[in-house]
Scaffold this active site. Structure first.
Site, short mmCIF file in Angstrom:
data_model
loop_
_atom_site.label_atom_id
_atom_site.label_comp_id
_atom_site.label_asym_id
_atom_site.label_seq_id
_atom_site.Cartn_x
_atom_site.Cartn_y
_atom_site.Cartn_z
N ARG A 215 43.85 31.34 32.87
CA ARG A 215 43.05 32.08 32.06
C ARG A 215 43.87 32.68 30.87
NH1 ARG A 215 39.40 36.39 35.29
NH2 ARG A 215 38.92 34.36 36.54
N SER B 280 35.45 34.59 33.90
CA SER B 280 34.92 35.36 34.53
C SER B 280 34.64 36.57 33.71
CB SER B 280 35.73 35.54 35.87
OG SER B 280 35.06 36.40 36.79
N HIS B 281 35.09 37.94 34.30
CA HIS B 281 34.80 39.10 33.78
C HIS B 281 35.48 39.49 32.71
CE1 HIS B 281 38.00 39.15 36.69
NE2 HIS B 281 38.61 40.21 35.79
N LYS C 287 38.72 26.43 35.68
CA LYS C 287 39.16 26.63 36.92
C LYS C 287 38.74 25.05 37.57
CE LYS C 287 35.85 29.67 37.96
NZ LYS C 287 35.11 30.89 38.55
N ASP D 137 28.61 39.17 36.69
CA ASP D 137 29.70 39.10 35.64
C ASP D 137 29.55 37.83 34.87
OD1 ASP D 137 30.30 37.17 37.54
OD2 ASP D 137 32.51 37.60 37.41
N ASP E 252 30.66 34.92 35.06
CA ASP E 252 30.44 33.55 35.51
C ASP E 252 29.36 33.60 36.56
OD1 ASP E 252 32.65 34.60 36.87
OD2 ASP E 252 33.08 32.66 37.55
N ASP F 116 29.73 34.95 39.51
CA ASP F 116 30.00 35.01 41.05
C ASP F 116 30.05 36.51 41.49
OD1 ASP F 116 32.31 35.71 39.42
OD2 ASP F 116 33.47 34.11 40.53
N ARG F 117 30.17 37.60 40.66
CA ARG F 117 30.24 38.95 41.39
C ARG F 117 28.79 39.95 41.15
NH1 ARG F 117 35.64 41.96 38.97
NH2 ARG F 117 37.16 40.10 39.38
N THR G 280 44.08 38.40 48.29
CA THR G 280 42.96 38.44 47.13
C THR G 280 42.90 37.27 46.38
OG1 THR G 280 43.57 40.61 46.53
CG2 THR G 280 42.74 39.32 44.83
N SER H 250 36.33 43.51 44.86
CA SER H 250 36.15 43.55 43.44
C SER H 250 34.73 43.07 43.03
CB SER H 250 37.13 42.44 43.03
OG SER H 250 37.32 41.18 43.73
N LYS I 171 32.18 33.16 45.64
CA LYS I 171 31.19 34.37 45.73
C LYS I 171 30.08 34.14 44.81
CE LYS I 171 34.48 36.97 42.68
NZ LYS I 171 35.73 36.24 42.40
N ARG J 39 46.77 47.27 40.07
CA ARG J 39 45.74 47.78 40.97
C ARG J 39 46.16 48.82 41.98
NH1 ARG J 39 42.29 44.85 38.08
NH2 ARG J 39 42.30 42.72 37.83
C1 VG1 Z 1 40.54 39.83 40.57
C2 VG1 Z 1 40.05 40.58 41.81
C3 VG1 Z 1 39.83 39.12 42.96
C4 VG1 Z 1 39.01 38.28 42.19
C5 VG1 Z 1 39.68 37.67 41.21
C6 VG1 Z 1 38.56 36.62 40.45
O1 VG1 Z 1 41.78 39.31 40.57
O2 VG1 Z 1 40.83 41.60 42.18
O3 VG1 Z 1 39.42 39.90 43.67
O4 VG1 Z 1 38.93 37.21 43.24
O5 VG1 Z 1 39.82 38.68 40.15
O6 VG1 Z 1 37.32 36.99 40.25
P1 VG1 Z 1 43.02 40.07 40.08
O7 VG1 Z 1 44.25 38.92 40.44
O8 VG1 Z 1 42.77 40.37 38.80
O9 VG1 Z 1 43.23 41.26 41.04
V1 VG1 Z 1 36.30 36.29 38.91
O10 VG1 Z 1 35.07 37.10 39.04
O11 VG1 Z 1 37.35 36.34 37.94
O12 VG1 Z 1 36.59 34.72 39.28
CO CO Z 2 33.56 36.10 38.12
#
Ligand code: VG1
Ligand code: CO
Length: 545
Positions: free
Chosen positions: A22, A113-114, A126, A279, A281, A283-284, A346, A367, A378, A498
């Site tokens: 990313r 993702s987000h 990915k 979110d 993509d 998955d959230r 995580t 998350s 997810k 975090r």
């Molecule tokens: C974050 C979340 C983690 C999740 C990851 C990908 O990672 O804390 O729980 O699996 O995003 O989610 P990090 O390393 O920033 O804490 V997503 O929706 O980006 O695929």
């Molecule tokens: Co996501």
């Protein structure tokens, strides 16, 4: 057709994080940056010759361009076929399903993702393996190592494929099938949930819901499933059109970024019974009741406790897993049901082995991620449909269902405080200073609590024995409370700290507190122990979920 071999120089920063590679769009647009990483994947993954690749993304800026490049590289690499989502669109869980359903060797999902999108935003890539899940650490490490020695990549000549038109195409001899990105996913959802019951509730006129797709990938999925198939009134899906920059928003379904949905659900005299969001993509998920926010950790616990309401889980579940920073609410459900419960680092990649081995059925992260063995990612809409199935079955409100759950199991007060874009060096120093305290903390009294144990979380995968270290600093208190510190592996600017806070309250007369109030002493302890202001210059967190 001649395949071209292009000389290139390796980039040193192509190390995948929590969820793929990313980076800013600007970085991805550097000469051959995407190509280098894609070639590193193709050189590392075994068995691609003649096999199928699933390809799609969340529709963000650079998605379509990247897809044309990857198609040409896939043809040059000798793939037998590419299954591509129409318009270059595939949600992460839908891609996971397609890989499994069509026996692909893997899939490439283009998403950050987000993270925000657009020319000034982020892009990501990915790779998912044969089981449909994210590449495990051993593979992402190997891809990174390969990327360090990439001196050339192979690519077929330019031949734009019409991404928006369903059908069969060919590129340098490789067949490409552009498919409806929703159909297979909708079939899967219908096999798991009681669509008739949900449809009856959505069409009753007595149940009012909103789904906020945040101008991201779930728009088309939610529109087709909720409005067209299940008959929810038009307008149920908000921000349903995927936009390259998510309409300028931050496609993260939480209280801070889904503001419009929050204000609808929390309006005085509001009329919406159920709110949900997903979110970038897909998955959230965030789940809301009328004036009620469901903490993702609680959501997993509630779904686990009630899993048998859904036809797909009627015969029960085999076990539950949660990521380490996720609250221990699901553990209590597992204990009551007599099921194994696993605590993983995580990131979704750590659930794959447990799911493949049949040792768990449900898993989740704090998350806003929840899912089951139906895919290996997810799954945002899955969680929303599960909640709808539960609401239709119980004929009760979200708030009542969760409060009853607390009354039965006790309440795990929970919150995450994020300090975003802090100085990387300062963040590493803060973590190092915490690490140094680990041996001296046990036995100490901090505020009104006593430290039982403190460690840097390490995980041994019970299936393949692989070990992952440095997964977050934990301070565990004798009363079951916890503080966890870790640095994000998905951010692209500086570092994000975090801080995860949790305390347990068995007494149901004390379940009505605001979680920030219930956790206020832990918030103070965390600030003091980690010297957050001293290291970061911040007095308060940027995002609280
Ligand atoms: C974050 C979340 C983690 C999740 C990851 C990908 O990672 O804390 O729980 O699996 O995003 O989610 P990090 O390393 O920033 O804490 V997503 O929706 O980006 O695929
Ligand atoms: Co996501």
């Amino acid at each position: 057709m001649t395949i071209q071999t292009i000389k290139t120089t390796p980039y040193t920063d192509q190390k995948p994080g929590t969820s793929g590679l990313r980076k800013s769009v600007k970085q991805f647009k550097k000469t051959d940056y995407l190509q280098t990483f894609v070639q590193a994947i193709f050189n590392t993954v075994e068995g691609i010759t003649g096999s199928t690749l699933v390809l799609g993304g969340d529709g963000r800026y650079f998605n379509r361009e990247a897809i044309q490049i990857i198609l040409r590289m896939a043809a040059a690499a000798g793939f037998g076929k590419v299954i591509l989502g129409q318009g270059g669109i595939l949600s992460t869980p839908a891609a996971s399903n397609l890989i499994r359903k069509y026996g692909a060797v893997g899939g490439i999902i283009l998403s950050a993702s987000h993270n925000p999108g657009g020319p000034e935003g982020d892009f990501g890539i990915k790779f998912n393996i044969r089981n449909g899940g994210p590449a495990p650490e051993s593979l992402t490490e190997a891809i990174f190592a390969t990327s360090q020695h990439i001196h050339e990549y192979r690519i077929a000549p330019i031949q734009p494929i019409p991404l928006d038109k369903l059908g069969h195409y060919e590129l340098a001899g490789m067949p490409i099938e552009v498919i409806d990105p929703v159909a297979d996913y909708m079939d899967l959802m219908e096999s798991l949930f009681d669509f008739d019951k949900i449809a009856a509730m959505l069409q009753s006129g007595k149940f009012n819901m909103r789904f906020d797709a945040m101008h991201a990938v779930t728009g088309p999925y939610a529109q087709r499933i909720l409005e067209e198939r299940l008959g929810a009134p038009a307008g149920t899906v908000m921000h349903g059109q995927p936009l390259a920059d998510f309409g300028g928003g931050h496609p993260d379904p939480n209280q801070a970024h889904a503001k419009e949905l929050m204000s609808l659900l929390f309006a005085r005299n509001g009329t919406i019974d159920f709110g949900a969001a997903s979110d970038g993509d897909g998955d959230r998920n965030m789940v809301l009741g009328k004036q009620f926010f469901v903490t993702p950790s609680d959501s997993l616990a509630v779904l686990a406790a009630n899993a048998t309401v859904a036809p797909g889980y009627r015969s029960g579940i085999t076990g539950i897993a949660r990521s380490m920073p996720t609250s221990q609410a699901p553990d209590r459900v597992a204990a009551k049901l007599g099921l194994p419960c696993f605590e993983t680092p995580t990131g979704w990649k750590f659930f794959g082995n447990l799911l493949d081995a049949g040792r768990i059925t449900l898993c989740g992260e704090e998350s806003f991620g929840t899912s089951s063995n139906h895919v290996r990612e997810k799954d945002g809409l899955w969680a929303v449909l599960f909640w709808l199935n539960l609401l239709a079955e119980k004929q009760d409100s979200v708030a009542n269902i969760v409060r009853q759950h607390w009354a039965e199991y006790g309440r795990n007060y929970y919150s995450r405080h994020d300090y975003e874009e802090i100085d990387l060096k300062a963040a590493n120093e803060l973590m190092a200073a915490l690490q140094e305290q680990l041996t001296s903390l046990p036995g100490k009294t901090l505020g009104k609590r006593t430290v039982a144990d403190a460690d840097n979380f390490a995980y041994t995968d019970p299936v393949d024995g692989s070990v992952s270290r440095n997964q977050g600093i934990r301070i565990l208190f004798t009363d079951g409370a916890r503080i966890v510190f870790r640095l994000s592996g998905t951010g692209t600017q500086g570092a994000t700290l975090r801080v995860y806070l949790e305390s347990y309250e068995p007494d149901s007369s004390k379940h009505a507190l605001d979680e920030q109030v219930a956790l206020s002493d832990l918030i103070q302890i965390a600030a003091d122990v980690a010297r957050i202001t001293e290291f970061t210059g911040r007095e308060v967190a940027d995002v609280i979920t």
